[in-house]
Design a protein around this motif. Structure first.
Motif, mmCIF file in Angstrom:
data_model
loop_
_atom_site.group_PDB
_atom_site.id
_atom_site.type_symbol
_atom_site.label_atom_id
_atom_site.label_comp_id
_atom_site.label_asym_id
_atom_site.label_seq_id
_atom_site.Cartn_x
_atom_site.Cartn_y
_atom_site.Cartn_z
ATOM 1 N N UNK A 44 1.011 -1.218 -0.275
ATOM 2 C CA UNK A 44 0.119 0.027 0.029
ATOM 3 C C UNK A 44 0.881 0.838 -0.216
ATOM 4 N N UNK A 45 2.024 1.406 0.536
ATOM 5 C CA UNK A 45 3.059 2.815 0.435
ATOM 6 C C UNK A 45 4.140 1.931 -0.485
ATOM 7 N N UNK A 46 4.932 2.425 -1.080
ATOM 8 C CA UNK A 46 6.410 2.401 -1.019
ATOM 9 C C UNK A 46 7.202 2.632 -0.268
ATOM 10 N N UNK A 47 8.431 1.204 -0.606
ATOM 11 C CA UNK A 47 9.105 1.522 0.818
ATOM 12 C C UNK A 47 10.738 2.617 0.541
ATOM 13 N N UNK A 48 11.141 2.471 1.919
ATOM 14 C CA UNK A 48 12.445 3.644 1.585
ATOM 15 C C UNK A 48 13.516 3.202 1.240
ATOM 16 N N UNK A 49 14.622 3.810 -0.288
ATOM 17 C CA UNK A 49 15.566 3.417 0.833
ATOM 18 C C UNK A 49 16.230 2.874 2.264
ATOM 19 N N UNK A 50 16.045 3.863 3.348
ATOM 20 C CA UNK A 50 16.371 3.699 4.198
ATOM 21 C C UNK A 50 16.150 2.383 5.253
ATOM 22 N N UNK A 51 14.533 1.744 5.154
ATOM 23 C CA UNK A 51 14.116 1.062 5.181
ATOM 24 C C UNK A 51 14.787 -0.279 4.492
ATOM 25 N N UNK A 52 14.545 0.537 3.166
ATOM 26 C CA UNK A 52 14.878 -1.020 2.082
ATOM 27 C C UNK A 52 16.406 -1.903 3.012
ATOM 28 N N UNK A 53 17.425 -0.386 2.757
ATOM 29 C CA UNK A 53 18.176 -0.971 3.008
ATOM 30 C C UNK A 53 18.616 -1.801 4.575
ATOM 31 N N UNK A 54 18.000 -1.248 6.134
ATOM 32 C CA UNK A 54 17.600 -1.539 6.673
ATOM 33 C C UNK A 54 17.336 -2.987 6.715
ATOM 34 N N UNK A 55 16.015 -3.246 5.671
ATOM 35 C CA UNK A 55 15.470 -5.039 5.844
ATOM 36 C C UNK A 55 16.854 -6.347 5.495
ATOM 37 N N UNK A 56 17.334 -5.537 4.615
ATOM 38 C CA UNK A 56 18.671 -6.363 3.249
ATOM 39 C C UNK A 56 19.904 -6.189 4.888
ATOM 40 N N UNK A 57 20.209 -5.382 5.545
ATOM 41 C CA UNK A 57 21.289 -5.839 6.680
ATOM 42 C C UNK A 57 19.978 -6.663 7.513
ATOM 43 N N UNK A 58 19.178 -6.709 7.764
ATOM 44 C CA UNK A 58 18.855 -7.729 9.115
ATOM 45 C C UNK A 58 18.456 -9.445 8.541
ATOM 46 N N UNK A 59 18.181 -9.460 7.309
ATOM 47 C CA UNK A 59 17.889 -10.761 7.167
ATOM 48 C C UNK A 59 19.049 -11.099 5.949
ATOM 49 N N UNK A 60 19.744 -10.817 5.997
ATOM 50 C CA UNK A 60 21.207 -10.781 5.522
ATOM 51 C C UNK A 60 21.396 -11.400 3.643
ATOM 52 N N UNK A 61 19.936 -10.193 3.183
ATOM 53 C CA UNK A 61 19.904 -10.530 2.005
ATOM 54 C C UNK A 61 20.102 -9.466 1.125
ATOM 55 N N UNK A 62 20.944 -9.210 0.256
ATOM 56 C CA UNK A 62 20.719 -8.163 -1.539
ATOM 57 C C UNK A 62 19.594 -7.415 -1.320
ATOM 58 N N UNK A 63 19.643 -6.351 -1.523
ATOM 59 C CA UNK A 63 18.261 -5.770 -1.850
ATOM 60 C C UNK A 63 17.168 -5.633 -2.625
#
Length: 104
Positions: A44-63
């Motif tokens: 329902x919303x776009x994902x910000x670069x900040x949140x996207x990078x935090x997600x990738x770091x948390x999940x230990x995956x690539x963006x």
């Protein structure tokens, strides 16, 4: 064609489930509201670069794992709230991948 935020949200949800973490716990760890996390997962919303990078770091995956098919060249650049468009993000990923190869 715009980025498929539902696809991105689906990828985020799948990664969250794989890691056995609740939506509210993930939101807390990323310093966003649970409502915002729900909106992200439902596209329902776009994902910000900040949140996207935090997600990738948390999940230990690539963006690009989280973005899925968004970077496959099927989108017209669209600026998000951070001022970065998809082409900027693709360039950033390319640079990061090259740096990772140089370090190894």
């Amino acid at each position: 064609m715009n980025p498929d935020y539902k696809e991105i949200g689906k990828n985020i949800r799948l990664m969250r489930i794989r890691h056995g973490i609740s939506q509210s716990e993930l939101a807390q760890r990323l310093d966003v509201s649970q409502t915002h996390m729900s909106n992200l997962e439902h596209g329902r919303v776009s994902v910000s670069l900040r949140v996207l990078l935090r997600l990738a770091h948390f999940f230990k995956c690539s963006v690009d794992t989280l973005l899925g098919s968004v970077l496959q060249g099927h989108v017209v650049p669209e600026v998000n709230n951070d001022g970065y468009d998809i082409e900027d993000l693709a360039l950033l990923l390319k640079v990061l991948k090259q740096k990772r190869v140089e370090v190894m």
